[in-house]
Write a protein that holds these residues in place. Structure first.
Motif, mmCIF file in Angstrom:
data_model
loop_
_atom_site.group_PDB
_atom_site.id
_atom_site.type_symbol
_atom_site.label_atom_id
_atom_site.label_comp_id
_atom_site.label_asym_id
_atom_site.label_seq_id
_atom_site.Cartn_x
_atom_site.Cartn_y
_atom_site.Cartn_z
ATOM 1 N N TRP A 21 45.571 40.367 39.748
ATOM 2 C CA TRP A 21 44.662 39.245 39.981
ATOM 3 C C TRP A 21 45.179 38.298 41.058
ATOM 4 N N LYS A 22 46.498 38.183 41.164
ATOM 5 C CA LYS A 22 47.047 37.312 42.203
ATOM 6 C C LYS A 22 46.755 37.861 43.598
ATOM 7 N N GLN A 78 43.071 37.368 44.233
ATOM 8 C CA GLN A 78 42.790 35.950 44.490
ATOM 9 C C GLN A 78 43.209 35.567 45.898
ATOM 10 N N ASP A 104 40.873 34.204 48.949
ATOM 11 C CA ASP A 104 41.173 32.963 49.687
ATOM 12 C C ASP A 104 41.206 33.223 51.195
#
Length: 260
Positions: free
Chosen positions: A147-148, A151, A155
């Protein structure tokens, strides 16, 4: 055997070399040493580098950069037909055109989609044939991971979107909110719609434009070859060249008939 391996390697190299040369020939730049006008044909997907294995048209940043740097003309006509490709290569090609001292006209001959729309907007004059289209949309990409990672990718895309919007806001006849809505729709727009939004400055009637180019070619022949006016062979050759290029246009036949 060693001989068989050498022959196989030789064939592979020749195939690679032939493919590379064939690809090179598909990127067309006309009259780059002419002081008046250089014509660039940008057809195919937008990429950073050419694909030596491909026999298709490719708009490769590395090739375009090399050619643009050698153009000496006061005007550049950049013909575009692409469904897009690399966002970064499209931005770079657009900026190369903007940086050139020549007056740049971009002209859509098929479609200018995605990264191709960014290149199209690099022109001071931005023309579209009445049956062509334009597509603008948000920056797209793919990511794989936890998920990082996802994400972070989201971004980055958001930041690139904010950068992309600046390319369109410069010409858009409307608010930034409306522009963002259009980008989200991800739909092709006609030449008429593109002109209404401010992206296109001129819609071309294809037959009228062909007539203009034919007349220019004929006039150029007369002015540059007055001493050969009665040279039937030379005259026939130039007519053949023009007919090969425009013979499928009904409006060209009468012009060339008079020239003969």
């Amino acid at each position: 055997t060693k001989k068989w391996r050498v022959e196989k390697m030789s064939k592979m190299f020749n195939k690679f070399n032939d493919s590379k040369n064939q690809n090179k020939s598909l990127f067309k730049v006309f009259n780059k040493a002419d002081k008046d006008l250089t014509v660039i044909n940008l057809y195919g997907p937008v990429r950073k580098n050419p694909d030596p294995e491909s026999e298709k048209d490719i708009i490769a940043l590395s090739e375009v950069r090399e050619e643009i740097e050698n153009i000496e003309s006061s005007k550049i006509l950049c013909k575009i037909s692409t469904t897009g490709g690399s966002f970064f290569a499209g931005i770079a090609i657009a900026n190369l055109l903007k940086e050139h001292s020549a007056e740049v006209t971009t002209r859509v001959t098929g479609t200018a989609a995605s990264a191709g729309s960014i290149i199209f907007l690099a022109g001071k004059n931005r023309e579209m044939y009445k049956n062509t289209s334009l597509l603008i949309h948000r920056v797209k990409g793919a990511a794989f991971g936890d998920w990082k990672t996802l994400q972070s990718a989201a971004d980055n895309l958001k930041e690139l979107d904010n950068s992309l919007i600046q390319n369109y806001l410069e010409f858009f006849n409307g608010t930034e909110k409306k522009l963002r809505e259009i980008l989200q729709e991800d739909k092709f727009m006609t030449a008429q719609t593109a002109k209404r939004h401010g992206f296109c400055t001129k819609i071309i009637d294809s037959i009228a434009e062909d007539d203009k180019e034919i007349e220019s070619s004929v006039s150029s022949y007369y002015s540059n070859n007055k001493s050969e006016y009665n040279n039937f062979e030379r005259k026939s050759n130039i007519v053949d060249e023009l007919m090969e290029k425009y013979g499928n246009k009904s409006s060209s036949k009468n012009l060339l008939k008079n020239f003969k």
